[in-house]
Write a protein that holds these residues in place. Structure first.
Motif, PDB file in Angstrom:
ATOM      1  N   ALA A 259      12.455  80.807  18.759  1.00  0.00           N
ATOM      2  CA  ALA A 259      12.178  81.611  17.361  1.00  0.00           C
ATOM      3  C   ALA A 259      11.526  80.943  16.135  1.00  0.00           C
ATOM      4  CB  ALA A 259      12.947  82.423  17.400  1.00  0.00           C
ATOM      5  N   ALA A 260      11.765  79.025  15.752  1.00  0.00           N
ATOM      6  CA  ALA A 260      11.405  79.315  14.805  1.00  0.00           C
ATOM      7  C   ALA A 260      11.708  77.712  14.550  1.00  0.00           C
ATOM      8  CB  ALA A 260      12.085  80.219  13.164  1.00  0.00           C
ATOM      9  N   GLU A 261      11.481  77.007  13.541  1.00  0.00           N
ATOM     10  CA  GLU A 261      11.730  75.527  13.425  1.00  0.00           C
ATOM     11  C   GLU A 261      11.531  74.942  11.578  1.00  0.00           C
ATOM     12  OE1 GLU A 261      10.027  71.061  14.898  1.00  0.00           O
ATOM     13  OE2 GLU A 261       8.960  72.949  15.433  1.00  0.00           O
ATOM     14  N   LEU A 262      12.691  74.629  11.498  1.00  0.00           N
ATOM     15  CA  LEU A 262      12.413  73.428  10.174  1.00  0.00           C
ATOM     16  C   LEU A 262      12.728  72.178  10.177  1.00  0.00           C
ATOM     17  CD1 LEU A 262      12.827  74.065   7.124  1.00  0.00           C
ATOM     18  CD2 LEU A 262      15.559  74.076   7.617  1.00  0.00           C
ATOM     19  N   PRO A 263      11.537  71.945  10.354  1.00  0.00           N
ATOM     20  CA  PRO A 263      10.867  70.632  10.268  1.00  0.00           C
ATOM     21  C   PRO A 263      12.582  68.999   8.846  1.00  0.00           C
ATOM     22  CG  PRO A 263       9.126  71.054  10.435  1.00  0.00           C
ATOM     23  CD  PRO A 263      10.096  72.502   9.177  1.00  0.00           C
ATOM     24  N   LEU A 264      13.309  68.640   9.378  1.00  0.00           N
ATOM     25  CA  LEU A 264      13.831  68.048   8.560  1.00  0.00           C
ATOM     26  C   LEU A 264      13.235  66.702   7.933  1.00  0.00           C
ATOM     27  CD1 LEU A 264      17.164  68.724   9.694  1.00  0.00           C
ATOM     28  CD2 LEU A 264      16.015  69.799   8.255  1.00  0.00           C
ATOM     29  N   GLY A 265      13.201  65.764   8.922  1.00  0.00           N
ATOM     30  CA  GLY A 265      12.346  64.082   8.788  1.00  0.00           C
ATOM     31  C   GLY A 265      12.764  63.731   7.430  1.00  0.00           C
ATOM     32  N   ASP A 266      11.864  62.716   6.454  1.00  0.00           N
ATOM     33  CA  ASP A 266      12.589  62.733   5.236  1.00  0.00           C
ATOM     34  C   ASP A 266      12.745  64.030   4.357  1.00  0.00           C
ATOM     35  OD1 ASP A 266      12.921  60.221   6.446  1.00  0.00           O
ATOM     36  OD2 ASP A 266      11.020  59.912   5.586  1.00  0.00           O
ATOM     37  N   ILE A 267      13.108  64.625   4.309  1.00  0.00           N
ATOM     38  CA  ILE A 267      13.581  66.142   3.864  1.00  0.00           C
ATOM     39  C   ILE A 267      13.537  65.910   2.041  1.00  0.00           C
ATOM     40  CG2 ILE A 267      15.860  66.680   4.452  1.00  0.00           C
ATOM     41  CD1 ILE A 267      15.604  69.850   4.004  1.00  0.00           C
ATOM     42  N   GLY A 268      14.939  65.038   2.111  1.00  0.00           N
ATOM     43  CA  GLY A 268      14.877  64.644   0.154  1.00  0.00           C
ATOM     44  C   GLY A 268      14.305  63.046  -0.211  1.00  0.00           C
ATOM     45  N   ALA A 269      12.910  63.009   0.606  1.00  0.00           N
ATOM     46  CA  ALA A 269      11.963  61.654   0.212  1.00  0.00           C
ATOM     47  C   ALA A 269      11.985  61.811  -1.119  1.00  0.00           C
ATOM     48  CB  ALA A 269      10.398  62.158   0.987  1.00  0.00           C
ATOM     49  N   GLY A 270      11.999  61.134  -2.302  1.00  0.00           N
ATOM     50  CA  GLY A 270      12.525  60.681  -3.796  1.00  0.00           C
ATOM     51  C   GLY A 270      13.023  61.136  -4.297  1.00  0.00           C
ATOM     52  N   LEU A 271      13.764  61.732  -3.453  1.00  0.00           N
ATOM     53  CA  LEU A 271      15.204  62.253  -3.731  1.00  0.00           C
ATOM     54  C   LEU A 271      16.796  61.418  -4.002  1.00  0.00           C
ATOM     55  CD1 LEU A 271      15.260  66.132  -3.265  1.00  0.00           C
ATOM     56  CD2 LEU A 271      14.838  64.538  -5.756  1.00  0.00           C
ATOM     57  N   SER A 272      16.723  60.776  -2.838  1.00  0.00           N
ATOM     58  CA  SER A 272      17.306  59.271  -2.273  1.00  0.00           C
ATOM     59  C   SER A 272      16.719  58.300  -1.625  1.00  0.00           C
ATOM     60  CB  SER A 272      18.429  60.079  -1.308  1.00  0.00           C
ATOM     61  OG  SER A 272      19.691  58.910  -1.525  1.00  0.00           O
TER      62      SER A 272
END
Length: 533
Positions: free
Chosen positions: A94-107
Motif C-alpha cells: 500500500a505504501a513505501e518509505l525509502p530509508l537508505g541514508d535517511i540521516g545523511a549529514g547527521l551521523s
C-alpha cells in the motif's frame, strides 16, 4: 545520598567494578571500563552468549559509540542496512518509505542496521577478551552487601561459593534482575494485554527491507536478520489461538499477509510486552543499567540501544572517579541523566505501541486509513525524514538539566550530543568525531582559538582540537569561534560562545575534574580489598 570514600587502586586479584549480567549492556560497560584501565569482573549465570537473535536493530548512536571503541565498521559489515519500509494491506503493498541514508549529514552512520543480538554479543565478548577480560559464565551473583568502603559479594560458580569485593557493583542482569530485587527497588509499570509472537524463519526470497502488514485486527512485521536470508517475524497472536500456539498455527495467515513462502523455522516464541522503569538507578555503590532499570515496547528498536547508552554513560564516570580524575559526586549524575531519558522513552513508545495494536475503532482507523496516507507523505519531505531519524537513532538524546551541562553557543546547548561535522580533507582534516576515539575530555573549536583559552587548556592537560570554520560546521548548528567542552561520551558539557575561561574553571572545580597525567597522579596506590584483610 551518602558520600563514600573512593578506594584506591585494587590489587589485580580484586576488581574495581563487578558487573552482573553479560548481555549487550554488561558487555559494553565492561569493555568501556577495561579500555580505560579499570579492573573489571563480569559474571553471568548463562552458559554463554545468547543463541537467539532477540534484539536486532543497532542505531546510529550506538555505532558512534562503537566507533570510539574501534569496531563500528566491523558491526556494519556484519549487519544488514534496512533500505525501506514497505506497508502492506490485505496482502498487497500500500505504501513505501525509502530509508537508505535517511540521516545523511547527521551521523557517519545515517541508516538503520539489522544485526542479531547473538552475533552482536559474540562480537562484544571477543572485543572484551582482546581487552584482557573474560566473561565468567555459569556464575550467578548470589548475595552482596555494601558499606562506605565498597561492595562484598558472593558468587555461585559450579556449585561453589566464591567471595569477592569491588568498589562498585553494576546490575546489568535483565528484567528479572536479582540485583534490583536485592536492593528492594520498585519496578513500576505494566504489561500489555496482547500475546505476541516472534520467529526467525528462512524464506525463498532474500528480503532486505522492513515489511509491515496492518489490518483491522492485528499487525505483522518482517525484517532481515542474517545475510544468509533469515527473516524476523513479529506480531500479535490472535485471541482464539492463545492456548499452546505453535508456529504452524500462524504460518498460513503470515505467508498470505506478507507475500512470502517459509521453508524453514529456526526459532519461535511467544511473550508479553512490559513497560516499566526502576524507581532508582543507583543505591549507594550499586547501579542498575539496561533491562534491569527499564523495559518498554519494541516500538522503534530502542531497548538494547538504550541499555548500551546507559553503559557508556556510567562507564566513563566510574573510570573518571576510580582513576582519580573527579570527585565521587560525579557518579550522582548517572541516575538523573539516564532515568529521565528512560521515563520519557517508556512514555513515548508506550503511546505509539498502544496506537499500533489498539483493537477498537481508533486502532482500525490508524492502521487502515491514516498510516497508508501519512507514510508516503513522509517520503517526500526531507525535514520529516530527518526528524524521524533524529528521534529513532537516539542522536537527539540530551542532558540539558544535568549538573554537568551549561551554556549555549549557536544551536548547541550544554548537554546536547556533539553534532557531527563531516571531514572535508585538506586543512579541514578528518571529521570532528575522530579525536573522540581517545575516550577523554576535550575542548573543540571551530574557528580562531583565544590564546588565553589555549594556555588554560595546556595548564589543565585538557586536549584542545581546532578546525577552521566551515559551512558544514555552520549547518551542524555550531557557532564560529565558540568553544565546546566535550565529555568522554561525546556530549557537550559546556557551550562557550566567547571561550569563557572562568565558566570552564568553575565547572572543573565543581566536580574536581582532572585530566591527563594529573588524573593518574591523583590516584593513590596500594589499596587492599576487605576480602584481603
Amino acid at each position: 545520598m551518602r558520600r563514600y570514600t573512593v578506594p584506591m587502586q585494587p590489587q589485580a586479584s580484586q576488581p574495581q567494578v563487578l558487573i552482573a549480567g553479560a548481555g549487550p549492556t554488561g558487555l559494553v560497560l565492561a569493555l568501556c571500563l577495561a579500555r580505560r584501565g579499570v579492573a573489571v569482573r563480569i559474571v553471568d549465570q548463562a552458559s554463554g552468549p545468547g543463541l537467539a537473535s532477540r534484539a536486532m536493530v543497532v542505531h546510529a548512536r550506538t555505532l558512534e559509540f562503537y566507533r570510539q571503541l574501534g569496531f563500528a565498521q566491523q558491526v556494519v559489515d556484519l549487519g544488514i542496512p534496512i533500505h525501506a519500509v514497505h506497508l502492506r494491506e490485505d496482502g498487497e503493498e500500500a505504501a513505501e518509505l525509502p530509508l537508505g541514508d535517511i540521516g545523511a549529514g547527521l551521523s557517519p552512520y545515517p541508516f538503520v542496521l539489522s544485526f542479531p543480538q547473538d552475533e552482536h554479543e559474540r562480537l562484544l565478548v571477543d572485543q572484551l577478551r582482546a581487552a584482557g577480560v573474560e566473561v565468567e559464565w555459569n556464575t550467578a551473583l548470589e548475595h552482596f552487601e555494601q558499606d562506605e568502603w565498597g561492595v562484598r559479594a558472593t558468587l555461585l560458580q559450579g556449585g561453589q561459593r566464591i567471595n569477592t569485593s569491588a568498589a562498585y557493583l553494576c546490575g546489568c542482569d535483565g528484567v528479572h534482575s536479582s540485583t534490583r530485587h536485592a536492593l528492594g527497588v520498585a519496578f513500576d509499570g505494566g504489561t500489555y494485554d496482547n500475546l505476541y509472537y516472534v520467529a526467525d524463519v528462512h524464506t525463498a526470497c532474500a528480503n532486505r527491507d522492513l515489511m509491515v502488514h496492518l489490518d483491522a485486527n492485528s499487525f505483522a512485521l518482517m525484517l532481515p536478520v542474517r545475510t544468509a536470508g533469515m527473516q524476523r517475524l513479529i506480531g500479535i497472536v490472535p485471541q482464539t489461538e492463545h492456548a499452546n500456539v505453535i508456529f504452524d498455527d500462524l504460518r498460513p495467515r503470515l505467508e498470505a499477509l506478507l507475500g512470502i513462502a517459509i521453508d524453514q523455522v529456526n526459532w519461535f516464541s511467544t511473550y508479553r510486552v512490559h513497560h516499566r522503569v526502576a524507581g532508582r538507578f543507583r543505591v549507594d555503590r550499586v547501579f542498575l543499567a539496561g533491562d534491569a532499570a527499564h523495559v518498554h515496547s519494541p516500538a522503534g528498536g530502542q531497548g538494547m540501544n538504550t541499555g548500551i547508552g546507559d553503559a557508556v554513560n556510567l562507564a566513563w564516570k566510574l573510570a573518571q572517579v576510580l582513576r582519580g580524575g573527579a570527585d565521587a559526586s560525579l557518579l550522582d549524575t548517572y541516575e538523573p541523566e539516564r532515568s529521565a531519558f528512560a521515563r520519557k522513552l517508556v512514555a513515548t513508545t508506550d503511546r505509539a505501541f498502544e496506537l499500533i495494536v489498539a483493537q477498537g475503532a481508533g486502532g482500525r482507523l490508524l492502521r487502515n486509513w491514516l498510516v497508508p496516507r501519512v507514510l508516503p507523505a513522509l517520503a517526500g519531505f526531507d525535514a520529516a525524514r530527518r526528524a524521524l531519524f533524529r528521534t529513532v537513532s537516539q542522536v537527539r538524546i540530551h542532558y540539558h538539566d544535568s549538573g554537568l551541562s551549561g551554556g549555549r553557543a549557536g544551536e548547541i546547548i550544554g548537554g546536547d550530543r556533539l553534532p557531527w561535522v563531516p571531514g572535508q580533507g585538506g586543512e579541514a582534516g578528518p571529521d570532528n568525531f575522530a579525536p573522540m576515539q581517545t575516550l577523554d575530555w576535550q575542548l573543540h573549536m571551530y574557528g580562531a582559538v583565544d590564546p588565553q583559552l589555549a594556555a588554560l587548556a595546556t595548564a589543565l592537560r585538557l586536549p584542545l582540537r581546532a578546525w577552521p570554520w566551515t559551512e558544514a560546521a555552520e549547518q551542524a548548528g555550531l557557532l564560529e569561534d565558540a568553544a565546546y567542552l566535550l565529555r568522554p561520551d561525546m556530549h557537550v558539557a559546556l557551550a562557550l560562545p566567547r571561550q569563557e575561561t572562568d565558566v570552564l574553571q568553575e565547572l572543573i572545580a565543581r566536580w574536581g575534574l582532572r585530566f591527563g597525567d594529573d588524573a593518574q597522579a591523583a590516584t593513590a596506590t596500594g589499596w587492599r580489598s576487605q576480602a584481603d584483610t
